[in-house]
Design a protein around this motif. Sequence first.
Motif, short mmCIF file in Angstrom:
data_model
loop_
_atom_site.label_atom_id
_atom_site.label_comp_id
_atom_site.label_asym_id
_atom_site.label_seq_id
_atom_site.Cartn_x
_atom_site.Cartn_y
_atom_site.Cartn_z
N VAL A 175 0.84 -1.20 0.00
CA VAL A 175 0.00 0.00 0.00
C VAL A 175 0.87 1.25 0.00
N ARG A 176 1.90 1.28 0.85
CA ARG A 176 2.76 2.46 0.92
C ARG A 176 3.49 2.72 -0.39
N ARG A 177 4.02 1.70 -1.02
CA ARG A 177 4.71 1.90 -2.32
C ARG A 177 3.76 2.46 -3.36
N TYR A 178 2.56 1.92 -3.41
CA TYR A 178 1.59 2.40 -4.38
C TYR A 178 1.29 3.88 -4.15
N LEU A 179 0.99 4.24 -2.90
CA LEU A 179 0.64 5.63 -2.60
C LEU A 179 1.81 6.56 -2.90
#
Length: 170
Positions: A27-31
Amino acid sequence: MDIWDKEKRSAVMAKIRSKDTKPELIVRRYLYHRGYRYRKNVKGLPGTPDIVLKKYGVVIFVHGCFWHGHEVDGHIPHSNSTFWQKKIERNKARDERNKNALRKMGWNVITVWECQLKPAVREHTLLEVEYWINHAYLERFRKKAIKPYEMVESSPSVAAEGSVVYGKKL
Protein backbone atom coordinates in the motif's frame (compact mmCIF):
# COMPACT_ATOMS: atom_id res chain seq x y z
CA MET A 1 -2.29 -29.94 18.99
CA ASP A 2 0.61 -27.77 17.89
CA ILE A 3 3.21 -29.15 15.47
CA TRP A 4 6.09 -27.43 17.33
CA ASP A 5 7.21 -27.49 20.94
CA LYS A 6 6.72 -24.39 23.13
CA GLU A 7 10.20 -22.92 22.51
CA LYS A 8 9.93 -23.24 18.72
CA ARG A 9 6.39 -21.81 18.70
CA SER A 10 7.56 -18.89 20.84
CA ALA A 11 10.43 -18.18 18.43
CA VAL A 12 8.08 -18.28 15.43
CA MET A 13 5.54 -15.98 17.06
CA ALA A 14 8.28 -13.53 18.10
CA LYS A 15 9.23 -13.03 14.44
CA ILE A 16 5.76 -11.80 13.50
CA ARG A 17 6.05 -8.07 12.90
CA SER A 18 3.53 -5.38 13.65
CA LYS A 19 5.17 -2.73 11.45
CA ASP A 20 6.45 -2.77 7.87
CA THR A 21 4.56 -5.92 6.94
CA LYS A 22 4.37 -6.99 3.30
CA PRO A 23 0.74 -5.78 2.90
CA GLU A 24 1.69 -2.39 4.40
CA LEU A 25 4.64 -2.05 2.05
CA ILE A 26 2.41 -2.78 -0.95
CA VAL A 27 0.00 0.00 0.00
CA ARG A 28 2.76 2.46 0.92
CA ARG A 29 4.71 1.90 -2.32
CA TYR A 30 1.59 2.40 -4.38
CA LEU A 31 0.64 5.63 -2.60
CA TYR A 32 4.19 7.00 -2.77
CA HIS A 33 4.49 6.31 -6.50
CA ARG A 34 1.12 7.99 -7.08
CA GLY A 35 2.42 11.16 -5.39
CA TYR A 36 0.83 10.84 -1.95
CA ARG A 37 3.04 11.72 0.98
CA TYR A 38 2.29 10.25 4.38
CA ARG A 39 3.56 9.49 7.83
CA LYS A 40 3.65 5.95 9.07
CA ASN A 41 2.75 4.47 12.45
CA VAL A 42 1.79 7.77 14.11
CA LYS A 43 1.79 7.07 17.84
CA GLY A 44 -0.12 10.22 18.79
CA LEU A 45 -3.34 8.96 17.18
CA PRO A 46 -5.64 6.26 18.58
CA GLY A 47 -4.64 2.82 17.34
CA THR A 48 -1.33 4.03 15.84
CA PRO A 49 -2.56 4.04 12.21
CA ASP A 50 -0.27 2.37 9.67
CA ILE A 51 -0.51 5.30 7.22
CA VAL A 52 -1.57 8.89 7.96
CA LEU A 53 -2.28 11.32 5.13
CA LYS A 54 -2.74 14.56 7.09
CA LYS A 55 -3.30 16.73 4.00
CA TYR A 56 -6.25 14.53 3.02
CA GLY A 57 -7.59 13.92 6.53
CA VAL A 58 -7.26 10.16 6.04
CA VAL A 59 -5.78 7.36 8.13
CA ILE A 60 -5.28 3.86 6.74
CA PHE A 61 -5.10 0.64 8.70
CA VAL A 62 -3.69 -2.42 6.90
CA HIS A 63 -5.07 -5.38 8.84
CA GLY A 64 -4.02 -9.00 8.77
CA CYS A 65 -7.06 -11.22 8.30
CA PHE A 66 -6.11 -13.60 11.14
CA TRP A 67 -5.06 -11.08 13.80
CA HIS A 68 -7.98 -8.71 13.27
CA GLY A 69 -10.68 -11.35 12.72
CA HIS A 70 -11.70 -10.65 9.13
CA GLU A 71 -15.13 -12.23 8.61
CA VAL A 72 -14.34 -13.21 5.01
CA ASP A 73 -10.85 -14.66 5.25
CA GLY A 74 -10.07 -15.06 8.97
CA HIS A 75 -10.09 -18.35 10.85
CA ILE A 76 -9.66 -19.63 14.38
CA PRO A 77 -6.98 -22.28 14.99
CA HIS A 78 -8.19 -25.67 16.19
CA SER A 79 -5.68 -25.82 19.02
CA ASN A 80 -6.37 -23.52 21.96
CA SER A 81 -9.39 -22.13 20.12
CA THR A 82 -10.98 -20.48 23.19
CA PHE A 83 -7.84 -18.40 23.76
CA TRP A 84 -7.68 -17.34 20.11
CA GLN A 85 -11.41 -16.59 19.95
CA LYS A 86 -11.17 -14.28 22.97
CA LYS A 87 -7.97 -12.64 21.71
CA ILE A 88 -9.37 -11.91 18.25
CA GLU A 89 -12.63 -10.59 19.72
CA ARG A 90 -10.61 -8.22 21.95
CA ASN A 91 -8.61 -7.09 18.91
CA LYS A 92 -11.81 -6.41 16.95
CA ALA A 93 -13.32 -4.43 19.83
CA ARG A 94 -10.10 -2.40 20.23
CA ASP A 95 -10.00 -1.71 16.48
CA GLU A 96 -13.58 -0.45 16.54
CA ARG A 97 -12.91 1.82 19.54
CA ASN A 98 -9.86 3.30 17.83
CA LYS A 99 -11.69 3.89 14.55
CA ASN A 100 -14.59 5.59 16.34
CA ALA A 101 -12.16 7.82 18.26
CA LEU A 102 -10.43 8.81 15.01
CA ARG A 103 -13.76 9.60 13.35
CA LYS A 104 -14.71 11.81 16.31
CA MET A 105 -11.41 13.65 15.79
CA GLY A 106 -12.43 14.34 12.18
CA TRP A 107 -10.36 11.68 10.39
CA ASN A 108 -11.63 9.50 7.57
CA VAL A 109 -10.68 5.89 8.29
CA ILE A 110 -9.85 3.33 5.59
CA THR A 111 -9.24 -0.32 6.42
CA VAL A 112 -7.40 -2.49 3.92
CA TRP A 113 -7.47 -6.22 4.60
CA GLU A 114 -4.53 -8.48 3.80
CA CYS A 115 -6.68 -10.66 1.53
CA GLN A 116 -7.63 -7.58 -0.54
CA LEU A 117 -3.97 -7.26 -1.55
CA LYS A 118 -3.68 -10.67 -3.20
CA PRO A 119 -2.42 -10.31 -6.78
CA ALA A 120 -5.81 -11.06 -8.35
CA VAL A 121 -7.57 -8.12 -6.65
CA ARG A 122 -4.66 -5.87 -5.65
CA GLU A 123 -5.04 -3.29 -8.43
CA HIS A 124 -8.76 -2.89 -7.79
CA THR A 125 -8.17 -2.47 -4.04
CA LEU A 126 -5.43 0.13 -4.48
CA LEU A 127 -7.48 2.12 -6.98
CA GLU A 128 -10.38 2.09 -4.54
CA VAL A 129 -8.13 3.32 -1.72
CA GLU A 130 -6.96 6.16 -3.95
CA TYR A 131 -10.57 6.98 -4.85
CA TRP A 132 -11.56 7.28 -1.18
CA ILE A 133 -8.51 9.40 -0.37
CA ASN A 134 -9.42 11.85 -3.13
CA HIS A 135 -13.10 11.73 -2.16
CA ALA A 136 -12.23 12.63 1.45
CA TYR A 137 -10.01 15.48 0.25
CA LEU A 138 -12.76 16.95 -1.92
CA GLU A 139 -15.35 16.57 0.86
CA ARG A 140 -13.13 18.56 3.22
CA PHE A 141 -13.13 21.49 0.82
CA ARG A 142 -16.78 21.19 -0.12
CA LYS A 143 -17.66 21.80 3.52
CA LYS A 144 -15.36 24.84 3.64
CA ALA A 145 -16.51 26.23 0.28
CA ILE A 146 -17.07 29.96 0.12
CA LYS A 147 -20.59 30.97 -0.79
CA PRO A 148 -20.84 32.14 -4.40
CA TYR A 149 -20.76 35.89 -5.02
CA GLU A 150 -24.19 37.36 -4.58
CA MET A 151 -25.20 40.61 -6.26
CA VAL A 152 -26.75 43.19 -3.99
CA GLU A 153 -29.67 44.98 -5.66
CA SER A 154 -28.50 48.47 -4.62
CA SER A 155 -25.01 48.09 -6.09
CA PRO A 156 -24.39 49.14 -9.71
CA SER A 157 -23.83 46.43 -12.27
CA VAL A 158 -21.05 48.39 -14.06
CA ALA A 159 -18.31 50.44 -12.46
CA ALA A 160 -17.74 53.00 -15.29
CA GLU A 161 -18.00 56.77 -15.09
CA GLY A 162 -20.24 58.39 -17.66
CA SER A 163 -20.29 57.18 -21.24
CA VAL A 164 -16.86 56.18 -22.53
CA VAL A 165 -16.27 54.86 -26.05
CA TYR A 166 -12.78 53.46 -26.60
CA GLY A 167 -11.07 55.94 -24.33
CA LYS A 168 -12.97 59.06 -25.58
CA LYS A 169 -15.50 60.79 -23.35
CA LEU A 170 -18.82 61.73 -24.91
